[in-house]
Write a protein that holds these residues in place. Structure first.
Motif, PDB file in Angstrom:
ATOM      1  N   TYR A   9     -45.407 -23.682  72.471  1.00  0.00           N
ATOM      2  CA  TYR A   9     -44.741 -24.957  72.780  1.00  0.00           C
ATOM      3  C   TYR A   9     -43.426 -25.084  72.012  1.00  0.00           C
ATOM      4  N   PHE A  10     -43.457 -24.772  70.728  1.00  0.00           N
ATOM      5  CA  PHE A  10     -42.230 -24.862  69.925  1.00  0.00           C
ATOM      6  C   PHE A  10     -41.140 -23.965  70.508  1.00  0.00           C
ATOM      7  N   SER A  11     -41.520 -22.767  70.898  1.00  0.00           N
ATOM      8  CA  SER A  11     -40.543 -21.834  71.479  1.00  0.00           C
ATOM      9  C   SER A  11     -39.963 -22.395  72.768  1.00  0.00           C
ATOM     10  N   ASP A  12     -40.835 -22.978  73.581  1.00  0.00           N
ATOM     11  CA  ASP A  12     -40.390 -23.567  74.839  1.00  0.00           C
ATOM     12  C   ASP A  12     -39.401 -24.712  74.599  1.00  0.00           C
ATOM     13  N   GLN A  13     -39.591 -25.417  73.493  1.00  0.00           N
ATOM     14  CA  GLN A  13     -38.726 -26.556  73.168  1.00  0.00           C
ATOM     15  C   GLN A  13     -37.477 -26.146  72.386  1.00  0.00           C
ATOM     16  N   GLY A  14     -37.297 -24.854  72.167  1.00  0.00           N
ATOM     17  CA  GLY A  14     -36.110 -24.382  71.469  1.00  0.00           C
ATOM     18  C   GLY A  14     -36.159 -24.517  69.960  1.00  0.00           C
ATOM     19  N   VAL A  15     -37.364 -24.671  69.392  1.00  0.00           N
ATOM     20  CA  VAL A  15     -37.515 -24.780  67.937  1.00  0.00           C
ATOM     21  C   VAL A  15     -37.184 -23.437  67.281  1.00  0.00           C
ATOM     22  N   ALA A  35     -35.980 -29.012  59.168  1.00  0.00           N
ATOM     23  CA  ALA A  35     -36.536 -28.136  60.205  1.00  0.00           C
ATOM     24  C   ALA A  35     -36.520 -28.817  61.574  1.00  0.00           C
ATOM     25  N   ASP A  36     -36.591 -28.000  62.608  1.00  0.00           N
ATOM     26  CA  ASP A  36     -36.626 -28.538  63.970  1.00  0.00           C
ATOM     27  C   ASP A  36     -37.960 -29.205  64.287  1.00  0.00           C
ATOM     28  N   ALA A  37     -39.011 -28.815  63.583  1.00  0.00           N
ATOM     29  CA  ALA A  37     -40.340 -29.396  63.817  1.00  0.00           C
ATOM     30  C   ALA A  37     -41.123 -29.405  62.515  1.00  0.00           C
ATOM     31  N   PHE A  38     -42.072 -30.350  62.415  1.00  0.00           N
ATOM     32  CA  PHE A  38     -42.897 -30.511  61.217  1.00  0.00           C
ATOM     33  C   PHE A  38     -44.356 -30.585  61.654  1.00  0.00           C
ATOM     34  N   LEU A  39     -45.152 -29.591  61.284  1.00  0.00           N
ATOM     35  CA  LEU A  39     -46.549 -29.472  61.716  1.00  0.00           C
ATOM     36  C   LEU A  39     -47.501 -29.729  60.555  1.00  0.00           C
ATOM     37  N   VAL A  40     -48.552 -30.508  60.826  1.00  0.00           N
ATOM     38  CA  VAL A  40     -49.533 -30.846  59.787  1.00  0.00           C
ATOM     39  C   VAL A  40     -50.918 -30.342  60.180  1.00  0.00           C
TER      40      VAL A  40
END
Length: 397
Positions: A162-168, A225-230
């Motif tokens: 998903y992150f890759s798909d969103q350009g992260v 960061a482009d995304a933050f995962l918990v």
């Protein structure tokens, strides 16, 4: 002479009684009620996990019994509370293995607790279905331990897809450093991110008992960061989500939070949040077919008794655990422990959470097609466009 004859008669009688006793013990696994044990965190910080597991398992057992049971035999479900404590979970599990009437056990949704019972499952030869995604059970090296939720690796891979798909391009991770769920999820995410060319710029443990995450939030802001995962369960993610409001850092969560027991206390802080979940959680968004039919068959009665609320992640894990147990007992043609274990290792069955294909070297049985990416909208979980597109080609059948 008479004494010798009496001894011979006594020995013959004793052997007959022993044979009768052995026959009765063996027969007890082929007739009468079938008892399934369940160890769950019904109190303590992980209670939201265990309460959903228990309620769903009880609903499914009632439905099976109403339909005639398993081969005409009713199921008895015995549930005990481990109080969200690993030592207590091991103690309760051990007690159950000593009860010869129990044919199979559903172990705790707490990954740390279910991981800890592994040696006992092996030594007591008890077929066990973990209601937490225990990475240590996946490879089948423990022949008696299987998992119900998809593995941390499957969740991590789907999140990274998903992150890759969103350009992260850059990712920050916070994880419960005191829990196996957090550490294994973190490791799996870093491996998947590396393979996908995503740079992990922050990798920070969090204290699950904390009520102030200001230092962690500061680090996340500075990481940019482009995304933050918990990777965490229990109250901590709720508190963190609330404290992140207005900071500019958007939190992505995992299946541990795919429940109204997270969204309700988080309130507005959960709105719009992206998270990974079982494919059953956005069941209303699935195309018609066998999987959706199984989901609807469970969700309908659940909603009638839960004020219209769609089943959360943990409820689907609970119902799947019972369905897997039923399928294994039916395949074995017996409720004897070793027969069930052998049946599990060759089981191929579609459930509300995906198609399980267990083998001797795969005790997870699921791949990342059993994981969805959802968004919280008006407090409910809705499939993202990313997952809706994948449903067209990757749906478990």
């Amino acid at each position: 002479m008479r004494s010798t004859r009496l001894m011979a008669l006594s020995l013959t009688a004793a052997m007959g009684l022993a044979a009768c006793g052995a026959g009765e013990s063996s027969g007890s696994h082929d007739s009468g009620p079938i008892t399934i044990g369940m160890v769950a965190p019904l109190t303590g910080p992980l209670a939201p996990l265990g309460i959903g597991d228990k309620a769903a398992a009880e609903q499914e057992v009632a439905a099976i019994n109403k339909a005639g049971g398993i081969g005409g035999r009713k199921i008895n479900l015995t549930v005990v509370d481990d109080k969200s404590e690993v030592p207590q979970s091991v103690t309760e599990y051990s007690k159950m293995t000593a009860n010869q009437d129990i044919s199979l056990i559903l172990s705790s949704a707490s990954v740390s607790a279910s991981t800890a019972i592994g040696p006992t499952a092996l030594s007591r030869k008890m077929p066990t279905l973990a209601l937490g995604p225990v990475a240590a059970f996946v490879d089948g090296k423990n022949p008696y331990a299987f998992t119900i939720p998809a593995s941390p690796t499957a969740y991590a891979e789907k999140l990274v897809d998903y992150f890759s798909d969103q350009g992260v391009k850059t990712l920050s991770i916070a994880y419960n450093g005191k829990d196996v769920y957090g550490t294994t999820g973190n490791d799996a995410t870093k491996a998947a991110a590396k393979a996908a060319g995503i740079d992990v710029v922050m990798d920070e443990p969090l204290d699950p008992a904390s009520t102030d995450f200001t230092p962690l939030i500061t680090k996340a802001k500075n990481a940019r960061a482009d995304a933050f995962l918990v990777w965490a369960a229990g109250p901590a993610p709720v508190i963190l989500a609330k404290q992140l409001q207005g900071t500019g850092v958007k939190m992505t969560a995992t299946g541990a939070n795919a429940s109204n027991l997270f969204t309700e206390p988080a309130g507005d802080a959960a709105e719009g949040m992206i998270m990974a979940s079982s494919i059953a959680v956005p069941g209303k968004d699935l195309p018609d077919g066998p999987l959706k039919s199984l989901i609807d068959a469970f969700a309908g009665p659940w909603q009638k008794t839960n004020k219209g609320v769609f089943p959360p992640q943990f409820a689907f894990d609970g119902v799947t655990g019972i369905q897997i147990a039923k399928a294994a007992i039916e395949k074995a043609g017996s409720s004897e422990r070793e027969a069930i274990r052998q049946a599990l290792e060759g089981l191929d069955v579609l459930t509300p959470t995906g198609r399980f294909q267990y083998s001797k070297t795969d005790h997870s049985g699921l791949d990342k097609s059993a994981v969805a990416i959802v968004e919280v909208k008006d407090g409910a979980f809705t499939a993202t466009g990313f997952s809706r597109k994948q449903f067209e080609t990757e749906l478990p059948r």
